[in-house]
Design an enzyme around this catalytic site. Sequence first.
Site, short mmCIF file in Angstrom:
data_model
loop_
_atom_site.label_atom_id
_atom_site.label_comp_id
_atom_site.label_asym_id
_atom_site.label_seq_id
_atom_site.Cartn_x
_atom_site.Cartn_y
_atom_site.Cartn_z
N HIS A 137 0.87 -1.32 -0.01
CA HIS A 137 0.53 -0.25 0.30
C HIS A 137 1.31 1.08 -0.20
O HIS A 137 1.76 1.37 0.60
CB HIS A 137 -0.82 -0.01 1.54
CG HIS A 137 -1.14 -0.14 2.78
ND1 HIS A 137 0.13 0.92 3.18
CD2 HIS A 137 -0.61 -1.01 3.58
CE1 HIS A 137 0.54 0.87 4.70
NE2 HIS A 137 0.05 -0.58 4.39
N ASP A 156 0.41 4.01 1.44
CA ASP A 156 0.45 5.30 2.35
C ASP A 156 0.70 4.48 3.57
O ASP A 156 1.55 3.42 3.84
CB ASP A 156 -1.60 5.33 2.92
CG ASP A 156 -2.15 4.53 3.38
OD1 ASP A 156 -1.69 3.30 2.75
OD2 ASP A 156 -2.80 5.12 3.84
N ASP A 192 6.31 0.16 7.24
CA ASP A 192 4.92 -0.29 7.63
C ASP A 192 4.43 0.67 6.24
O ASP A 192 3.66 1.62 6.66
CB ASP A 192 4.19 -0.21 8.22
CG ASP A 192 3.13 -0.65 8.32
OD1 ASP A 192 2.51 -0.93 7.33
OD2 ASP A 192 1.76 -0.30 9.11
N GLU A 197 -4.50 2.20 2.36
CA GLU A 197 -4.78 1.27 2.95
C GLU A 197 -4.93 1.39 4.58
O GLU A 197 -6.31 1.28 5.41
CB GLU A 197 -3.36 0.64 3.20
CG GLU A 197 -4.08 -1.24 3.89
CD GLU A 197 -3.18 -1.38 5.49
OE1 GLU A 197 -3.85 -2.26 5.74
OE2 GLU A 197 -2.50 -0.22 5.47
N GLU A 198 -4.00 2.88 5.26
CA GLU A 198 -3.90 3.00 7.07
C GLU A 198 -5.15 3.12 7.86
O GLU A 198 -5.95 3.04 8.52
CB GLU A 198 -3.09 3.45 7.08
CG GLU A 198 -1.92 3.07 6.35
CD GLU A 198 -1.23 1.60 7.82
OE1 GLU A 198 -1.87 1.57 8.56
OE2 GLU A 198 0.19 1.02 7.94
N ASP A 241 3.14 -7.30 3.80
CA ASP A 241 2.62 -5.43 4.76
C ASP A 241 2.56 -6.90 6.02
O ASP A 241 2.39 -6.36 7.44
CB ASP A 241 1.34 -5.32 4.70
CG ASP A 241 1.12 -4.24 5.12
OD1 ASP A 241 2.08 -4.07 5.76
OD2 ASP A 241 0.36 -3.36 5.53
N HIS A 252 3.38 2.70 13.46
CA HIS A 252 2.00 3.01 13.96
C HIS A 252 2.29 3.80 15.07
O HIS A 252 1.28 4.46 15.57
CB HIS A 252 0.40 2.60 13.84
CG HIS A 252 0.07 1.70 12.68
ND1 HIS A 252 -1.58 0.96 13.05
CD2 HIS A 252 0.51 1.62 12.25
CE1 HIS A 252 -1.08 0.75 12.00
NE2 HIS A 252 -0.40 0.95 11.35
#
Length: 486
Positions: free
Chosen positions: A76, A78, A115, A145-146, A169, A457
């Site tokens: 992904h 983002d 990530d 995606e996030e 991922d 994150h």
Amino acid sequence: MSELSQLSPQPLWDIFARICAIPHPSFHEDALASHIMAWAGEKNLYAERDRAGNILLRKPATAGLEHLKPVVLQAHLDMVPQKNNDSEHDFTRDPIQPWIDGEWVKARGTTLGADNGIGMASALAVLADERVEHGPLEVLLTMTEEAGMDGAFALQPGWLQGEILINTDSEEEGEVYMGCAGGIDVITSLPLQREPLPAGYQVFKLTLKGLKGGHSGAEIHLGLGNANKLLARFLFAQADSLDLRLIDLHGGTLRNAIPREAFATLALPIANAGQLKTRSQAYLAVLSNELAAREKNLAFTLEEFGSQTQPLTASSRNRLLALLNATPNGVIRMSDEVKGVVETSLNLGVVTMSDSHAEAICLIRSLIDSGKEYVVDMLTAVGQLAGAEVRPKGGYPGWQPDAHSPIMQVVRETYQKLFGKTPNIQVIHAGLECGLFKKPYPEMDMVSIGPTITGPHSPDEQVHIASVGHYWQLLTALLKAIPPRA
């Protein structure tokens, strides 16, 4: 030139450094997407974007490998934008600043974006490196995606030609994923009433900070502190006895990140100010004891503050604090089918207040649909008791494990040959896009692999350098080991 240029394998690290240099938080991926499209043009690769902004790149098979099943490498575009409290980083404008710390690559004061930037870089590196042998190859890079898997939701049937999809991922080298949790957001909105502040009251700002935060799926079982829950707990316990008049309460920034900070603006009688200071420090000692194994940098600060906003009425204050204090958080149930894996969880990720409403956003994850439904009903019941509106939103399916997956067997055998040991075949308690891909491409065989990334994150995010090398070895060997078309 980035210091990452000294790392191997190349060009993976060079491409990752370039990804870091182009801002790409969720909803702001277009600059990076445009760069990749231009890069593909320079490489004479087929490149296309769909209506959702997803990118599809194609490269013909290496000579002699045209007979292999076509493969899709997927990542992904983002990244999660999280930063330390003292950072002035603007994720929409400023580049990420990666640096090497021994065996790890980290970022200065922010999330790194490994990530899924490392996975994206690996897919592009396969396209760029003529030494990598492969059959017919596609690279799919999805949008946002996030923050809701928007690109995966919008993927149309017939666009991809591949029969096998390798998702990049995952975040633990040596583990191979064959399934993942589904999820759903729940937004709880509570109407508020305010009233003038009486004379003789002093306004303060309470700040709970220094928590580690982290991935609300992959790290939900670690016992990390949730700033929203911890601050609500303190306020609920002290509101009546100290006559706290709540003016504002907010914490967390993303529903899929365990919140690291929360803030409350409140007023109380001047005579009670000393008690608030004493009790806040006593509460810090309690938390430091309870969370000693995980949270080493907790801080709970109190400062005088100026505010012209009216406080909540006592009734609104009580309903809001009761709602937040009663909202479940963390692991709800461990899986019986997959030992050691969380079955159902939720994260109270974001709390905000306006003049007229308070809003709480939770992300529920579960390996089974009934688990999601149970927690939605639980939040609905709590909301009803508080007089709040509860809205489930953006549900997405899990990825059902397939014990007979042919590509899983190929990955297992390839890993065994490369490293002399069997990989750990797992189901992850996090949202991978594979479950959504199964709707337009139900027959596609899928697997997920990746390097070791810790603290995703959160600003503590880091990627293990040696594991990136092992992941690259596995990925490139795997592409050559793909079985022939039927």
